[in-house]
Scaffold this motif. Structure first.
Motif, PDB file in Angstrom:
ATOM      1  N   PRO A   1      10.658   1.806   0.591  1.00  0.00           N
ATOM      2  CA  PRO A   1      10.148   1.574   1.944  1.00  0.00           C
ATOM      3  C   PRO A   1       8.629   1.428   1.855  1.00  0.00           C
ATOM      4  N   LEU A   2       8.053   0.788   2.836  1.00  0.00           N
ATOM      5  CA  LEU A   2       6.605   0.628   2.886  1.00  0.00           C
ATOM      6  C   LEU A   2       5.978   1.898   3.437  1.00  0.00           C
ATOM      7  N   ALA A   3       5.004   2.440   2.725  1.00  0.00           N
ATOM      8  CA  ALA A   3       4.260   3.608   3.203  1.00  0.00           C
ATOM      9  C   ALA A   3       3.050   3.126   3.998  1.00  0.00           C
ATOM     10  N   GLY A   4       2.705   3.827   5.050  1.00  0.00           N
ATOM     11  CA  GLY A   4       1.506   3.517   5.825  1.00  0.00           C
ATOM     12  C   GLY A   4       1.671   2.406   6.843  1.00  0.00           C
ATOM     13  N   PHE A   5       2.889   2.135   7.254  1.00  0.00           N
ATOM     14  CA  PHE A   5       3.170   1.064   8.220  1.00  0.00           C
ATOM     15  C   PHE A   5       2.267   1.153   9.446  1.00  0.00           C
ATOM     16  N   ARG A   6       2.086   2.347   9.974  1.00  0.00           N
ATOM     17  CA  ARG A   6       1.321   2.530  11.213  1.00  0.00           C
ATOM     18  C   ARG A   6      -0.185   2.387  11.042  1.00  0.00           C
ATOM     19  N   TYR A   7      -0.663   2.435   9.808  1.00  0.00           N
ATOM     20  CA  TYR A   7      -2.106   2.492   9.589  1.00  0.00           C
ATOM     21  C   TYR A   7      -2.729   1.182   9.128  1.00  0.00           C
ATOM     22  N   HIS A   8      -1.928   0.164   8.932  1.00  0.00           N
ATOM     23  CA  HIS A   8      -2.434  -1.113   8.426  1.00  0.00           C
ATOM     24  C   HIS A   8      -1.891  -2.241   9.300  1.00  0.00           C
ATOM     25  N   ALA A   9      -1.833  -3.458   8.812  1.00  0.00           N
ATOM     26  CA  ALA A   9      -1.526  -4.633   9.636  1.00  0.00           C
ATOM     27  C   ALA A   9      -0.039  -4.907   9.855  1.00  0.00           C
ATOM     28  N   ALA A  10       0.852  -4.083   9.328  1.00  0.00           N
ATOM     29  CA  ALA A  10       2.285  -4.368   9.439  1.00  0.00           C
ATOM     30  C   ALA A  10       2.733  -4.531  10.886  1.00  0.00           C
ATOM     31  N   ALA A  11       2.312  -3.650  11.760  1.00  0.00           N
ATOM     32  CA  ALA A  11       2.732  -3.744  13.166  1.00  0.00           C
ATOM     33  C   ALA A  11       2.172  -5.002  13.829  1.00  0.00           C
ATOM     34  N   GLU A  12       0.959  -5.398  13.448  1.00  0.00           N
ATOM     35  CA  GLU A  12       0.332  -6.585  14.047  1.00  0.00           C
ATOM     36  C   GLU A  12       1.066  -7.877  13.697  1.00  0.00           C
ATOM     37  N   VAL A  13       1.606  -7.963  12.495  1.00  0.00           N
ATOM     38  CA  VAL A  13       2.256  -9.202  12.047  1.00  0.00           C
ATOM     39  C   VAL A  13       3.781  -9.088  12.037  1.00  0.00           C
ATOM     40  N   TRP A  14       4.314  -8.020  12.592  1.00  0.00           N
ATOM     41  CA  TRP A  14       5.748  -7.733  12.536  1.00  0.00           C
ATOM     42  C   TRP A  14       6.615  -8.932  12.924  1.00  0.00           C
TER      43      TRP A  14
ATOM     44  N   ARG B   1      -7.217   0.964  -8.342  1.00  0.00           N
ATOM     45  CA  ARG B   1      -7.589   2.008  -9.302  1.00  0.00           C
ATOM     46  C   ARG B   1      -8.620   2.982  -8.741  1.00  0.00           C
ATOM     47  N   ASP B   2      -9.483   2.518  -7.855  1.00  0.00           N
ATOM     48  CA  ASP B   2     -10.559   3.347  -7.307  1.00  0.00           C
ATOM     49  C   ASP B   2     -10.194   4.014  -5.978  1.00  0.00           C
ATOM     50  N   ASN B   3      -8.928   4.002  -5.613  1.00  0.00           N
ATOM     51  CA  ASN B   3      -8.512   4.626  -4.359  1.00  0.00           C
ATOM     52  C   ASN B   3      -8.802   6.132  -4.436  1.00  0.00           C
ATOM     53  N   PRO B   4      -9.593   6.667  -3.489  1.00  0.00           N
ATOM     54  CA  PRO B   4      -9.980   8.080  -3.566  1.00  0.00           C
ATOM     55  C   PRO B   4      -8.839   9.058  -3.275  1.00  0.00           C
ATOM     56  N   HIS B   5      -7.744   8.578  -2.709  1.00  0.00           N
ATOM     57  CA  HIS B   5      -6.636   9.464  -2.327  1.00  0.00           C
ATOM     58  C   HIS B   5      -5.501   9.486  -3.344  1.00  0.00           C
ATOM     59  N   ASP B   6      -5.412   8.426  -4.163  1.00  0.00           N
ATOM     60  CA  ASP B   6      -4.294   8.324  -5.097  1.00  0.00           C
ATOM     61  C   ASP B   6      -4.699   7.430  -6.268  1.00  0.00           C
ATOM     62  N   ALA B   7      -4.792   8.007  -7.450  1.00  0.00           N
ATOM     63  CA  ALA B   7      -5.191   7.252  -8.641  1.00  0.00           C
ATOM     64  C   ALA B   7      -4.179   6.180  -9.029  1.00  0.00           C
ATOM     65  N   ASN B   8      -2.942   6.293  -8.549  1.00  0.00           N
ATOM     66  CA  ASN B   8      -1.900   5.309  -8.854  1.00  0.00           C
ATOM     67  C   ASN B   8      -1.637   4.351  -7.695  1.00  0.00           C
TER      68      ASN B   8
ATOM     69  N   GLY C   1       0.489  -1.986   3.866  1.00  0.00           N
ATOM     70  CA  GLY C   1       0.622  -0.571   3.545  1.00  0.00           C
ATOM     71  C   GLY C   1       0.597  -0.391   2.051  1.00  0.00           C
ATOM     72  N   TYR C   2       1.374   0.587   1.563  1.00  0.00           N
ATOM     73  CA  TYR C   2       1.350   0.955   0.156  1.00  0.00           C
ATOM     74  C   TYR C   2       2.749   1.185  -0.400  1.00  0.00           C
ATOM     75  N   VAL C   3       2.841   1.080  -1.721  1.00  0.00           N
ATOM     76  CA  VAL C   3       4.016   1.588  -2.428  1.00  0.00           C
ATOM     77  C   VAL C   3       3.950   3.099  -2.237  1.00  0.00           C
ATOM     78  N   PRO C   4       5.041   3.753  -1.850  1.00  0.00           N
ATOM     79  CA  PRO C   4       4.993   5.203  -1.639  1.00  0.00           C
ATOM     80  C   PRO C   4       4.495   5.945  -2.877  1.00  0.00           C
ATOM     81  N   ARG C   5       3.771   7.014  -2.648  1.00  0.00           N
ATOM     82  CA  ARG C   5       3.187   7.811  -3.740  1.00  0.00           C
ATOM     83  C   ARG C   5       4.249   8.259  -4.740  1.00  0.00           C
ATOM     84  N   TYR C   6       5.433   8.639  -4.247  1.00  0.00           N
ATOM     85  CA  TYR C   6       6.482   9.114  -5.147  1.00  0.00           C
ATOM     86  C   TYR C   6       7.035   8.004  -6.037  1.00  0.00           C
TER      87      TYR C   6
END
Length: 125
Positions: free
Chosen positions: A33-46, A61-68, A80-85
Motif C-alpha cells: 500500500p502507499l504510505a503517506g497518502f494524506r500528506y502528498h499529492a495522491a488525493a489531489e490527483v486521485w 538517501r538523505d531523508n531525515p526520517h528514514d535512511a531507507n 507518498g512512500y514505500v512503507p517503512r516496513y
C-alpha cells in the motif's frame, strides 16, 4: 541469476509455453500500500489515477526520517512512500543499481487512506 537457472525456474512455474516460445514474464518484487497518502499529492490527483499507471520510485538517501526512504511519484507528483516496513530491500537494491519499475495495482476509493492505493514493484528490463 544466470539465464539457464532463470529459464529452469520459469519452466517450473509454468511461465514458458510448452511449444517453446517464451511468454511475457513479469517478476513482481513486492506489492505494497502507499504510505503517506494524506500528506502528498495522491488525493489531489486521485481522479486521474488508473490501475496499471506507471509510477516512479525515487531513492531518498538523505531523508531525515528514514535512511531507507523510497518515494513514489506519478507523472512527477510525489504520491507518498514505500512503507517503512517494506522499503529496506528496495533501498538496498536501488543503491546497487537494480532496475526496478512500479505500477498501480489497486485503487480503492472507499478504503481508509493507508489502503486506498496499492502498487507493485517489478523487475524492469
Amino acid at each position: 541469476m544466470d539465464p539457464g537457472r532463470f529459464w529452469r525456474v520459469a519452466l517450473l512455474l509454468g511461465l514458458v509455453a510448452s511449444h517453446g516460445q517464451a511468454q511475457e514474464v513479469t517478476l513482481v518484487v513486492q506489492s505494497s500500500p502507499l504510505a503517506g497518502f494524506r500528506y502528498h499529492a495522491a488525493a489531489e490527483v486521485w481522479d486521474e489515477l488508473r490501475v496499471g499507471d506507471r509510477l516512479e520510485l525515487v531513492r531518498e538517501r538523505d531523508n531525515p526520517h528514514d535512511a531507507n526512504a523510497v518515494s513514489v511519484a506519478w507523472r512527477g507528483r510525489k504520491l507518498g512512500y514505500v512503507p517503512r516496513y517494506a522499503n529496506a530491500a528496495l533501498a538496498w537494491g536501488m543503491d546497487r543499481g537494480a532496475a526496478l519499475a512500479a505500477r498501480i495495482s489497486r485503487l480503492a476509493p472507499e478504503a481508509r487512506p493507508s489502503r486506498r492505493l496499492e502498487f507493485e514493484v517489478i523487475a524492469a528490463e
